[in-house]
Design a protein around this motif. Structure first.
Motif, PDB file in Angstrom:
ATOM      1  N   PHE A  53      25.147  60.766 108.360  1.00 51.95           N
ATOM      2  CA  PHE A  53      24.477  59.511 108.017  1.00 51.95           C
ATOM      3  C   PHE A  53      22.970  59.643 108.223  1.00 51.95           C
ATOM      4  CE2 PHE A  53      22.710  55.358 108.775  1.00 51.95           C
ATOM      5  CZ  PHE A  53      23.346  54.545 107.862  1.00 51.95           C
ATOM      6  N   MET A  54      22.581  60.182 109.376  1.00 53.16           N
ATOM      7  CA  MET A  54      21.166  60.337 109.693  1.00 53.16           C
ATOM      8  C   MET A  54      20.472  61.274 108.714  1.00 53.16           C
ATOM      9  SD  MET A  54      19.478  61.638 113.280  1.00 53.16           S
ATOM     10  CE  MET A  54      20.071  63.330 113.101  1.00 53.16           C
ATOM     11  N   VAL A  55      21.126  62.396 108.396  1.00 52.57           N
ATOM     12  CA  VAL A  55      20.525  63.368 107.478  1.00 52.57           C
ATOM     13  C   VAL A  55      20.436  62.796 106.062  1.00 52.57           C
ATOM     14  CG1 VAL A  55      20.814  65.644 106.421  1.00 52.57           C
ATOM     15  CG2 VAL A  55      21.276  65.345 108.858  1.00 52.57           C
ATOM     16  N   ALA A  56      21.517  62.164 105.582  1.00 56.79           N
ATOM     17  CA  ALA A  56      21.518  61.597 104.232  1.00 56.79           C
ATOM     18  C   ALA A  56      20.472  60.492 104.098  1.00 56.79           C
ATOM     19  CB  ALA A  56      22.908  61.055 103.889  1.00 56.79           C
ATOM     20  N   MET A  57      20.363  59.664 105.113  1.00 55.13           N
ATOM     21  CA  MET A  57      19.362  58.583 105.093  1.00 55.13           C
ATOM     22  C   MET A  57      17.950  59.155 105.103  1.00 55.13           C
ATOM     23  SD  MET A  57      19.071  55.304 107.637  1.00 55.13           S
ATOM     24  CE  MET A  57      17.838  54.032 107.375  1.00 55.13           C
ATOM     25  N   GLY A  58      17.726  60.141 105.990  1.00 57.84           N
ATOM     26  CA  GLY A  58      16.392  60.752 106.087  1.00 57.84           C
ATOM     27  C   GLY A  58      15.962  61.439 104.814  1.00 57.84           C
ATOM     28  N   MET A  59      16.913  62.037 104.096  1.00 54.94           N
ATOM     29  CA  MET A  59      16.584  62.731 102.854  1.00 54.94           C
ATOM     30  C   MET A  59      16.372  61.763 101.691  1.00 54.94           C
ATOM     31  SD  MET A  59      19.289  65.914 103.239  1.00 54.94           S
ATOM     32  CE  MET A  59      18.906  66.702 101.692  1.00 54.94           C
ATOM     33  N   THR A  60      16.936  60.553 101.806  1.00 55.29           N
ATOM     34  CA  THR A  60      16.813  59.565 100.726  1.00 55.29           C
ATOM     35  C   THR A  60      15.531  58.745 100.840  1.00 55.29           C
ATOM     36  OG1 THR A  60      19.228  59.380 100.685  1.00 55.29           O
ATOM     37  CG2 THR A  60      17.992  57.642  99.578  1.00 55.29           C
ATOM     38  N   VAL A  61      15.113  58.433 102.057  1.00 58.73           N
ATOM     39  CA  VAL A  61      13.959  57.555 102.273  1.00 58.73           C
ATOM     40  C   VAL A  61      12.705  57.979 101.495  1.00 58.73           C
ATOM     41  CG1 VAL A  61      12.255  56.855 104.021  1.00 58.73           C
ATOM     42  CG2 VAL A  61      14.687  56.581 104.481  1.00 58.73           C
ATOM     43  N   PRO A  62      12.329  59.273 101.472  1.00 61.47           N
ATOM     44  CA  PRO A  62      11.076  59.626 100.779  1.00 61.47           C
ATOM     45  C   PRO A  62      11.031  59.257  99.302  1.00 61.47           C
ATOM     46  CG  PRO A  62      11.791  61.431 102.193  1.00 61.47           C
ATOM     47  CD  PRO A  62      12.903  60.436 102.162  1.00 61.47           C
ATOM     48  N   VAL A  63      12.175  59.220  98.641  1.00 65.86           N
ATOM     49  CA  VAL A  63      12.198  58.950  97.196  1.00 65.86           C
ATOM     50  C   VAL A  63      12.294  57.451  96.895  1.00 65.86           C
ATOM     51  CG1 VAL A  63      14.703  59.004  96.757  1.00 65.86           C
ATOM     52  CG2 VAL A  63      13.120  59.900  95.047  1.00 65.86           C
ATOM     53  N   THR A  64      12.497  56.635  97.923  1.00 64.12           N
ATOM     54  CA  THR A  64      12.713  55.207  97.713  1.00 64.12           C
ATOM     55  C   THR A  64      11.490  54.511  97.117  1.00 64.12           C
ATOM     56  OG1 THR A  64      14.227  55.196  99.595  1.00 64.12           O
ATOM     57  CG2 THR A  64      13.430  53.076  98.832  1.00 64.12           C
ATOM     58  N   GLY A  65      10.297  54.920  97.533  1.00 65.59           N
ATOM     59  CA  GLY A  65       9.080  54.312  96.983  1.00 65.59           C
ATOM     60  C   GLY A  65       9.012  54.480  95.471  1.00 65.59           C
ATOM     61  N   TYR A  66       9.313  55.692  95.006  1.00 64.30           N
ATOM     62  CA  TYR A  66       9.310  55.952  93.560  1.00 64.30           C
ATOM     63  C   TYR A  66      10.378  55.114  92.861  1.00 64.30           C
ATOM     64  CZ  TYR A  66      10.810  58.140  89.228  1.00 64.30           C
ATOM     65  OH  TYR A  66      11.209  58.332  87.932  1.00 64.30           O
ATOM     66  N   LEU A  67      11.601  55.090  93.409  1.00 65.94           N
ATOM     67  CA  LEU A  67      12.695  54.349  92.780  1.00 65.94           C
ATOM     68  C   LEU A  67      12.374  52.865  92.669  1.00 65.94           C
ATOM     69  CD1 LEU A  67      15.777  56.018  94.541  1.00 65.94           C
ATOM     70  CD2 LEU A  67      14.978  56.401  92.199  1.00 65.94           C
ATOM     71  N   GLY A  68      11.776  52.300  93.730  1.00 65.38           N
ATOM     72  CA  GLY A  68      11.418  50.884  93.715  1.00 65.38           C
ATOM     73  C   GLY A  68      10.370  50.572  92.674  1.00 65.38           C
ATOM     74  N   ASP A  69       9.373  51.458  92.535  1.00 60.63           N
ATOM     75  CA  ASP A  69       8.321  51.244  91.540  1.00 60.63           C
ATOM     76  C   ASP A  69       8.846  51.457  90.119  1.00 60.63           C
ATOM     77  OD1 ASP A  69       6.556  50.713  93.569  1.00 60.63           O
ATOM     78  OD2 ASP A  69       5.673  52.723  93.602  1.00 60.63           O
ATOM     79  N   ARG A  70       9.666  52.466  89.948  1.00 66.35           N
ATOM     80  CA  ARG A  70      10.111  52.851  88.602  1.00 66.35           C
ATOM     81  C   ARG A  70      11.166  51.901  88.039  1.00 66.35           C
ATOM     82  NH1 ARG A  70      11.612  53.426  84.351  1.00 66.35           N
ATOM     83  NH2 ARG A  70      11.844  55.268  83.013  1.00 66.35           N
ATOM     84  N   PHE A  71      12.108  51.458  88.869  1.00 69.30           N
ATOM     85  CA  PHE A  71      13.221  50.653  88.372  1.00 69.30           C
ATOM     86  C   PHE A  71      13.208  49.205  88.857  1.00 69.30           C
ATOM     87  CE2 PHE A  71      14.668  55.101  88.560  1.00 69.30           C
ATOM     88  CZ  PHE A  71      14.954  55.300  87.211  1.00 69.30           C
ATOM     89  N   GLY A  72      12.216  48.850  89.676  1.00 66.42           N
ATOM     90  CA  GLY A  72      12.158  47.504  90.228  1.00 66.42           C
ATOM     91  C   GLY A  72      12.779  47.467  91.614  1.00 66.42           C
ATOM     92  N   LYS A  73      12.105  46.811  92.536  1.00 66.60           N
ATOM     93  CA  LYS A  73      12.548  46.811  93.936  1.00 66.60           C
ATOM     94  C   LYS A  73      13.879  46.089  94.112  1.00 66.60           C
ATOM     95  CE  LYS A  73       7.820  47.006  95.750  1.00 66.60           C
ATOM     96  NZ  LYS A  73       7.175  46.962  94.422  1.00 66.60           N
ATOM     97  N   LYS A  74      14.055  44.950  93.440  1.00 65.76           N
ATOM     98  CA  LYS A  74      15.301  44.199  93.597  1.00 65.76           C
ATOM     99  C   LYS A  74      16.492  45.017  93.118  1.00 65.76           C
ATOM    100  CE  LYS A  74      17.716  39.988  92.161  1.00 65.76           C
ATOM    101  NZ  LYS A  74      17.602  38.668  91.521  1.00 65.76           N
ATOM    102  N   ARG A  75      16.395  45.570  91.918  1.00 68.11           N
ATOM    103  CA  ARG A  75      17.505  46.344  91.357  1.00 68.11           C
ATOM    104  C   ARG A  75      17.838  47.536  92.248  1.00 68.11           C
ATOM    105  NH1 ARG A  75      16.588  48.660  85.468  1.00 68.11           N
ATOM    106  NH2 ARG A  75      16.353  46.410  85.086  1.00 68.11           N
ATOM    107  N   THR A  76      16.803  48.236  92.719  1.00 66.75           N
ATOM    108  CA  THR A  76      17.031  49.415  93.562  1.00 66.75           C
ATOM    109  C   THR A  76      17.651  49.028  94.893  1.00 66.75           C
ATOM    110  OG1 THR A  76      15.085  50.426  92.526  1.00 66.75           O
ATOM    111  CG2 THR A  76      15.941  51.477  94.503  1.00 66.75           C
ATOM    112  N   TYR A  77      17.189  47.920  95.487  1.00 68.76           N
ATOM    113  CA  TYR A  77      17.760  47.448  96.755  1.00 68.76           C
ATOM    114  C   TYR A  77      19.234  47.095  96.573  1.00 68.76           C
ATOM    115  CZ  TYR A  77      18.681  44.620 100.884  1.00 68.76           C
ATOM    116  OH  TYR A  77      19.237  44.117 102.041  1.00 68.76           O
ATOM    117  N   LEU A  78      19.570  46.405  95.482  1.00 65.19           N
ATOM    118  CA  LEU A  78      20.958  46.027  95.221  1.00 65.19           C
ATOM    119  C   LEU A  78      21.847  47.268  95.096  1.00 65.19           C
ATOM    120  CD1 LEU A  78      20.460  43.106  92.671  1.00 65.19           C
ATOM    121  CD2 LEU A  78      21.507  42.922  94.929  1.00 65.19           C
TER     122      LEU A  78
END
Length: 481
Positions: A53-78
């Motif tokens: 869980f810790m490793v998967a979360m840590g590896m995902t966090v860096p790309v979240t900024g791009y995903l939120g900007d590219r696809f919209g924060k609400k959609r990505t959060y959902l």
């Protein structure tokens, strides 16, 4: 601008998701012995339930900024919350250890998407002078859930089966999804954002290698194990290359230029050190209560409750002060209270009463509440609105790495010092040696916290200067009009 009730429903929506995710992760800690018996495995293999869980979360966090900007924060959060809920539901039906670890990885990916976007969504909903209280209320999830999770997990294990550790997430997660779908504001996707493939490759390998190495360490032997050393060295090399690449690309995955903003840089430093202090306490107190005093896990949870309660209360108090008067005084006051409370915890004995521990843990909670979220909010307020998602992602990377390091460092320190004390004096019992090692760890963390007070002062000073600049610019604009 959103109406007042709409803004606060945004906080409720992201709080529900964050609290469910963090609570579930901490509930699983006391369940490792159960999983060893159920799946007929060993400690190392069962430990992967927490590690992945810790490793998967840590590896995902860096790309979240791009995903939120590219696809919209609400959609990505959902999508992130949905992944976590799905991982929880199918985790209930795990047929062997490998399947459970896979579903935990899915939960970690969902959590890595949710956490950075939670703050970014709050920042979009609230103007700068109202974010302190909003993030303080939301921050209750990140501070209270880790302290009450082990107790709830222990109660569920004693009264039901391990399946309920997962299925209980479903109703709360589904409620969180409904709130998020209904109340989170729609954000316009930025189709012009480009994906930094090289940066993603490097930071994923770097963060993943380091977190994986940390997760494998709990003793001195682990620290010097060739595999762990190789993982650490390789991870550091990947991260070094990542920094070099990010300085050259036009649209970096993690915008390291944010560190040119002094207020943001100071807040990241405080986030890193406060995470070390927080997780050191979460690690040490169960050892004190259960190994040294011989009491139950439920008593441990009760000891944590006042600390969690005061942390939550004073997060909102600190946030309100930040909104009304600015950062000056609130962060340094919190750090001073936290440092004193931590140092006093370094003078316990085997005869120390639970009332003493509960009182000073509550004092630490007050300090934590006044310093942690206000410092993060102050730093994020200095980030341009268009880069809030990236700033939040960077903040979460720092938090993930520092909390993992804290657990490794404190666990090894505890093991080494307890062994040294036992061999150096025949008058010390195992319980007394444990208390002494815990005392020294608290003293070290207390001194470290005292050393952060100048950083807090600089953060407050720079923040005040930035506020004055903004007011002058606003006055000039109004004069032109």
């Amino acid at each position: 601008m959103m109406r007042e009730n709409q803004k606060w429903m945004v906080v409720v929506a992201v709080l529900l998701g964050s609290f469910t995710m963090i609570l579930n992760n901490s509930m699983l800690n006391p369940a490792i012995p159960t999983f060893i018996d159920v799946f007929e495995t060993d400690v190392v293999s069962a430990g992967w339930i927490i590690t992945i869980f810790m490793v998967a979360m840590g590896m995902t966090v860096p790309v979240t900024g791009y995903l939120g900007d590219r696809f919209g924060k609400k959609r990505t959060y959902l999508i992130g919350l949905a992944l976590f809920v799905v991982g929880s539901i199918i985790g209930t039906f795990s047929w062997n250890l490998s399947s459970l670890i896979t579903f935990r990885a899915l939960q970690g990916i969902g959590g890595g998407i949710m956490m950075p976007l939670s703050m970014a969504l709050i920042f979009e909903a609230f103007p700068k002078r109202e974010r302190g209280l909003a993030t303080g209320v939301w921050g209750i999830a990140s501070m209270m859930a880790p302290t009450i999770g082990p107790t709830i997990g222990g109660i569920l294990l004693e009264t039901t089966s391990w399946h309920y550790l997962f299925i209980t997430n479903a109703p709360f997660g589904l409620i969180g999804l409904w709130f998020a779908w209904k109340y989170l504001p729609n954000t316009t996707p930025n189709r012009q954002v480009q994906f930094d493939k090289v940066g993603f490759f490097l930071v994923t390998l770097g963060v993943g290698s380091i977190l994986f190495a940390f997760a494998r360490m709990s003793s001195v032997a682990d620290l010097t194990h060739p595999t762990n050393l190789i993982l650490l060295i390789v991870g550091i090399i990947w991260m070094y290359l990542f920094v070099k690449v990010e300085k050259q690309v036009q649209q970096p995955l993690l915008d390291l230029s944010l560190f040119r903003i002094p207020v943001y840089t100071y807040s990241i430093l405080l986030t890193t050190i406060s995470s070390i202090g927080l997780f050191a306490g979460i690690f040490l107190i169960p050892l004190l209560i259960q190994q040294a005093f011989g009491l139950s896990a439920i008593v441990t949870g009760l000891v944590f409750l006042p600390s969690a309660l005061f942390t939550g209360i004073f997060m909102t108090v600190g946030g309100r002060i930040l909104d009304k008067k600015g950062a000056k005084g609130v962060i340094t006051s919190g750090l001073l209270v936290l440092a004193v409370g931590t140092l006093v915890m370094g003078f316990m004995s085997i005869e120390t009463s639970l009332a003493f521990i509960i009182f000073w843990m509550a004092i630490r909670g007050i300090g934590n509440g006044l310093s942690s979220m206000p410092s993060t909010t102050t730093g994020m307020n200095a980030v341009p609105d268009r880069l809030v998602s990236r700033g939040s992602a960077l903040n979460n990377v720092a938090r993930q790495m520092s909390s993992a390091f804290a657990v490794v460092f404190i666990s090894i320190f505890y093991e080494v010092r307890r062994g040294q004390i036992m061999t150096s004096s025949s008058t010390f019992s195992l319980e007394q040696a444990s208390v002494q090692a815990i005392n020294e760890a608290f003293i070290f963390v207390g001194i470290l916290t005292f050393l952060t007070i100048p950083i807090g002062y600089m953060l407050e000073k720079k923040s005040k200067e930035e506020d004055l600049k903004e007011r002058k610019m606003e006055e000039k604009k109004q004069a032109v009009r």
